[in-house]
Design a protein around this motif. Structure first.
Motif, short mmCIF file in Angstrom:
data_model
loop_
_atom_site.label_atom_id
_atom_site.label_comp_id
_atom_site.label_asym_id
_atom_site.label_seq_id
_atom_site.Cartn_x
_atom_site.Cartn_y
_atom_site.Cartn_z
N ALA A 282 0.85 -1.19 0.00
CA ALA A 282 0.00 0.00 0.00
C ALA A 282 0.89 1.24 0.00
N ARG A 283 0.37 2.30 -0.58
CA ARG A 283 1.13 3.56 -0.61
C ARG A 283 0.17 4.74 -0.74
N ALA A 284 0.57 5.86 -0.16
CA ALA A 284 -0.06 7.17 -0.42
C ALA A 284 1.00 8.23 -0.12
N GLY B 207 11.70 -1.61 -21.41
CA GLY B 207 12.26 -0.44 -20.75
C GLY B 207 12.62 -0.65 -19.29
N THR B 208 12.64 0.47 -18.57
CA THR B 208 13.11 0.51 -17.20
C THR B 208 11.94 0.43 -16.21
N ASP B 209 12.29 0.39 -14.92
CA ASP B 209 11.27 0.29 -13.88
C ASP B 209 10.34 1.50 -13.91
N ASP B 210 9.09 1.27 -13.55
CA ASP B 210 8.15 2.37 -13.41
C ASP B 210 8.71 3.39 -12.41
N PRO B 211 8.58 4.70 -12.68
CA PRO B 211 9.12 5.71 -11.75
C PRO B 211 8.57 5.61 -10.34
N MET B 212 7.40 4.99 -10.16
CA MET B 212 6.85 4.82 -8.83
C MET B 212 7.78 4.01 -7.92
N SER B 213 8.63 3.17 -8.53
CA SER B 213 9.54 2.33 -7.76
C SER B 213 10.92 2.96 -7.57
N MET C 197 7.84 -2.15 -9.55
CA MET C 197 6.57 -2.27 -10.26
C MET C 197 6.80 -2.52 -11.74
N GLY C 198 6.04 -3.48 -12.28
CA GLY C 198 6.15 -3.81 -13.69
C GLY C 198 7.04 -4.99 -13.97
N ARG C 199 7.58 -5.63 -12.94
CA ARG C 199 8.43 -6.82 -13.12
C ARG C 199 7.65 -8.03 -12.64
#
Length: 382
Positions: free
Chosen positions: A8-10, A112-118, A364-366
């Motif tokens: 979870a995140r905010a 591509g690369t990891d989502d910027p959220m990570s 995220m995304g892996r």
């Protein structure tokens, strides 16, 4: 054996940008990246991944960020869809030199690369849509041999038009991506991707074809005190057989020093400039010949996070981040910087709080084979 890994995140954040397309500086208080999700694993062979994203409620008009673009937003990051990820995966045993994986559902294509959220910064880079292919209905196949991994994806080219938009299944398979990854030593990752994306900005499929490249080197030793995270990335997108060419170079790094983590990112990215229906929006679907020119964004972002409190899975990390950038023009076209901004330099200030549960080490995304490897091997300060 069944295991559940919840997340979870905010991030409540005060954002100030100056100038904006409307001319004056603008400040906004928003909650970005609000989400719930996690992984369900059935033994070592099956997985289920889901992420529900609430940005449709917290930033329905987008996140203020000069240079960001995509899905009809300009100088704002678009809200993600409510169902951000929903995937099932199957894989062979990780104990053998060879491993095969298959993942299907809605999520990130293998590109591509990891989502910027990570990654460390709060502010998304300008190159988000050149370096990630997200929220697609896709099938992903994987083959790993020791430290070498190859992934191939089939997916729909269209991007969402709103947080409630689902992928256009009539277009499934009109786009593809391949990604190769080599890990010569633990913590060092070399990656090269190629994709062909049909009409991403025009949902019915009558838009321009994108052919994309992405290459990166990533060093992550952040699981130990004083060890760095570094990533260098290059991306290129050719639109409609080189009718337009967009490039991006990005480098970022961070280091953990006790409870604090300073970070820095430098980026130079080309962005399409489209007809606008307001300061922050462009029409969707776009009109014919919608690209009026190409802008070039040179962006420096520096920040500092501090681990104020952490429990077994929870962490609370205040963050302060400053961005200074310059807006230029690449080539000809009708676009001029003075058409929308009162000067060619801009500032972005962010003061926020990362509220995380189970996010440490998550990329995220892996998915599938690569997701399992990263889940077990990457436990850094994020």
């Amino acid at each position: 054996m069944v295991s559940v890994v919840p997340r979870a995140r905010a991030i409540p954040v005060l954002i100030w940008n100056d100038p904006t397309p409307d001319g004056d500086g603008l400040a906004e208080l928003r909650v970005i990246q609000p989400m719930l999700g996690g992984d369900l694993r059935l033994g070592s062979h099956f997985s289920f991944t889901t992420t529900i994203n609430f940005e449709g409620a917290t930033i329905p008009e987008g996140e203020l960020a000069l240079g960001n673009w995509g899905e009809g937003f300009i100088d704002r990051r678009h809200p993600h869809t409510w169902v951000h990820e929903l995937l099932i995966g199957a894989m062979t045993s990780a104990d053998a030199p060879w491993q095969i994986g298959l993942v299907a559902g809605k999520g990130f294509a293998g590109f591509g690369t990891d989502d910027p959220m990570s990654r460390p910064a709060l502010r998304y880079p300008v190159n988000h849509h050149w370096s990630q292919l997200l929220e697609r209905a896709m099938v992903l196949g994987q083959v790993r041999y020791r430290r070498l991994l190859l992934e191939g994806s089939l997916f729909n080219g269209d991007e969402p038009e709103s947080p409630s938009t689902w992928p256009n299944l009539d277009r499934f398979g009109d786009s593809w991506a391949v990604r190769g990854q080599f890990t010569p030593v633990d913590g060092l990752e070399l990656q090269l991707s190629r994709a062909s994306v049909k009409s991403p900005e025009h949902r019915p499929g009558a838009g321009l074809q994108h052919r994309q490249w992405n290459a990166s080197a990533r060093l992550d030793r952040s699981g130990s005190a004083g060890a760095p995270y570094l990533m260098v990335e290059w991306a290129r997108t050719d639109v409609e057989r080189d009718r337009f060419t967009f490039s991006s170079i990005l480098a970022e790094g961070a280091i953990t020093l006790g409870r604090i983590r300073p970070y820095y990112r430098l980026e130079r990215t080309d962005r399409p400039e489209e007809e606008r229906i307001s300061g922050f929006r462009s029409p969707r679907p776009p009109h014919d010949d919608a690209i009026l020119g190409i802008s070039r964004w040179t962006v420096h972002t520096a920040g500092l996070t501090a681990r104020l409190w952490s429990g077994r899975q929870w962490s609370i990390q205040p963050a302060v981040e400053v961005t200074a950038g310059r807006i230029g023009k690449k080539g000809g076209g009708l676009f001029a910087v003075s058409d929308w901004y009162r000067r060619s330099t801009f500032w972005d200030l962010r003061i926020g709080w990362r509220l995380d549960y189970g996010m440490e080490g998550h990329r995220m995304g892996r998915y599938g084979v690569i997701g399992d490897a990263h889940h077990s091997a990457s436990k850094g300060y994020h």
